[in-house]
Design a protein around this motif. Structure first.
Motif: not given
Length: 311
Positions: A146, A148, A208, A211, A218
């Motif tokens: 989430f 990345g 997050m 996303t 994402n």
């Protein structure tokens, strides 16, 4: 990113306008949180296009705490499906504090919501795993997907939490006795405690949230993290229970699904557009960051992000 971008301007203004708000106090029942510098204040916005706008202490890591419930719920929903998740954990607000035993007692020890402690323990227990370490690493990998980037556990925060989680252990046994925890109850409680001790920045938290705003993709890595059909259910849960007893007031005044944590973070999602994250350790009586609430409220109003606005 342009310095005069309207979002960057709004983020910087929200930081400046709310910097001197000295209300609230750090969570004091977890020693590691009580010792966090109360003057820290960071704000980030991440768009579905992958732009990230920051102000203040946006690169300072803090404990994810109860915001982690959103992402474990998402992983559990991916595994068992939205319908089964609703039956096993529940999707209704309790109207009571996040660690309420009374809320369990009133509903035959069913947790009702994944965003209170009982439901979060049940969610963690739904993650298929061979043991506690396997379960924990799946949850951490999900949080990282989430965000990345690879997130990590704070050993200090986790030790502090594990030494004070006796109330949650009691909740776990109540769930187990009623058939609403789906692994060893102490394993589920241990892993839930660990997931709260992951460290993030507001920039991480905004990504997050973005996303979710992107339907499960994402915006930085372009990787699908969860199925799009589960996102509306997650955002609905955040609307109903994301800021605990203040959730209704938040929906009424701000109009965005959000989630807070006693570490001082809050994330809010604008579907299809962006996410706003803010962090400041001092909390109000419900466990929500005073300055983070004020900053997000200001940005949402200035940018007309309320989901219930006509047109």
């Amino acid at each position: 990113m342009l310095a005069d971008d309207p979002i960057q301007t709004a983020v910087a203004r929200a930081l400046a306008d709310n910097m001197n708000d000295g209300g609230g106090k750090n969570a004091d029942y977890i020693a590691a949180l009580a010792s966090v510098d109360p003057t820290l204040f960071g704000i980030s916005v991440a768009t579905t296009g992958g732009d990230v706008f920051n102000a203040g202490d946006a690169d300072v890591e803090f404990a994810l705490e109860s915001i982690s419930k959103v992402f474990t719920m998402a992983l559990a929903m991916e595994e068992v499906g939205a319908k089964a998740f609703r039956a096993k954990v529940g999707t209704d607000p309790t109207g009571m504090p996040f660690n309420s035993v009374l809320a369990l007692a009133l509903h035959a020890d069913k947790p009702m919501s994944a965003l209170v402690n009982a439901g979060a323990i049940a969610s963690a227990s739904l993650i298929s795993a061979t043991n506690a370490e396997d379960r924990w690493h799946k949850i951490l990998a999900g949080q990282s997907a989430f965000a990345g980037r690879s997130l990590s556990l704070s050993d200090a925060v986790n030790a502090s939490e594990q030494s004070t989680n006796f109330h949650n252990r009691g909740i776990a046994w109540l769930l187990y006795s009623a058939g609403f925890v789906y692994s060893d109850p102490m394993e589920a409680c241990d892993v839930y405690t660990r997931q709260c001790s992951t460290m993030v920045t507001t920039a991480d938290l905004a990504v997050m949230g973005a996303t979710l705003a992107s339907g499960g993709i994402n915006p930085l890595t372009k990787t699908r993290v969860i199925r799009a059909e589960n996102v509306p259910h997650i955002l609905a849960e955040m609307t109903m229970e994301g800021l605990y007893e203040a959730s209704g007031d938040w929906a009424y005044t701000v109009g965005l699904p959000g989630k807070s944590g006693v570490g001082g973070g809050i994330v809010c999602v604008v579907p299809g557009r962006l996410a706003i994250a803010a962090f400041s350790p001092r909390l109000d009586q419900f466990g929500n960051s005073v300055r983070a609430q004020a900053a997000i409220t200001q940005i949402a109003a200035e940018q007309e992000l309320n989901l219930y606005l006509a047109g």
